[in-house]
Design an enzyme around this catalytic site. Sequence first.
Site, mmCIF file in Angstrom:
data_model
loop_
_atom_site.group_PDB
_atom_site.id
_atom_site.type_symbol
_atom_site.label_atom_id
_atom_site.label_comp_id
_atom_site.label_asym_id
_atom_site.label_seq_id
_atom_site.Cartn_x
_atom_site.Cartn_y
_atom_site.Cartn_z
ATOM 1 N N LYS A 266 58.375 7.700 -0.868
ATOM 2 C CA LYS A 266 57.757 6.396 -1.092
ATOM 3 C C LYS A 266 57.074 5.906 0.181
ATOM 4 O O LYS A 266 57.287 6.456 1.268
ATOM 5 C CB LYS A 266 58.806 5.380 -1.539
ATOM 6 N N TYR B 51 48.023 -10.177 28.526
ATOM 7 C CA TYR B 51 47.922 -11.511 27.960
ATOM 8 C C TYR B 51 49.188 -12.318 28.243
ATOM 9 O O TYR B 51 50.303 -11.830 28.071
ATOM 10 C CB TYR B 51 47.719 -11.441 26.450
#
Length: 370
Positions: free
Chosen positions: A37, A255
């Site tokens: 899956k 950042y």
Amino acid sequence: MKTSRPIRARIAPAAILHNYRLAKSHAPQAKAWAVVKANAYGHGQWRAVEALRGEADGFALLECENAVALREAGVTQPILLLEGVFSARDVRAVIEHRLTCVVHCLEQLELLVRNGQFTAPVALYLKLNTGMNRLGFTPETLGKAWAILQQLPQVDVSLMTHFAEADGERGVSEQLERFRRMAGDWRGPVSLANSAAILRHPTTHGDWVRPGIMLYGASPFAEISAESLGLQPVMTLESAIIGVQDLVAGDRVGYGGTFTADKPMRIGVVACGYADGYPRHATSGTPIAVMGKRTQTVGRVSMDMMACDLTDIPEAGIGAPVTLWGEGIAGSVPADEVAAAAGTIAYELFCALAPRVPVSLDETATVNRK
């Protein structure tokens, strides 16, 4: 897909086969659904199926259309729909393509009754809710489910459940006891064990086990490494250094300036960021390997880049190979360690691999690799 950017993922089919065989060795009396899956947990459904086509007892996934595609590609093993059917079209596909279908609610049973024209037996897995409280029949609804099943004489029924804490201290005993109470005198086939239960709880093996994350070389246990379990990593995410900066004490990186150098440092910039699927929330100190040496990330992960400490790897410059996770030419970094440092699990790392990352097969890996 080809790209000039150095990042890429490599998938080792032989490792998938090795890990499947390992699951089988832990449950030698049971058959095993190979769970593919979520695009085989991000590794590629077709790559996983091809790796296991000659040995898997069956495949388990979610989408009916993907199951039909496997049939049309010549896959002859049983195929299990883990969430069952959602429409009349799905019911027709289950019958036409001989799919095995999980049924977890009365509405799905009624859908089968209304839309099924059963000319041959259809295999159904009746899912029991034993404490996970996601899907499954409860003691209050199970009786009605059995009553509806009487309207479907052309079915072969198995029972299943899913364990919530097979990897933890509470284990499976409570859920297993609930399952036994709900099953009563049932003597037919059962499927209970996920990866953690396969490895830790042999009393749950039953007739079919369902290896998932272990197929892809990650540990289902937070405290036990995949290597110690004998699992082989399937996915390697690797890139290269594309920039180098020399810092002095007090310089900040990235950042928000979340990392501040406390001494002179040499920083490498890696072509990998959260747009490639690397977790943005990975903090400074997450393991990474450069030119065969382990080091750590520094600063915040940005969209396309991240930084790592090259202070003790003076030979590393622009173009130096980097392993983000897996086993690469730049070194070995278990995905479980990266996930733990990022406050997540390897499942998420694998499933989050971005479509823009080129993927290739690693045909050099062998089943007996140590």
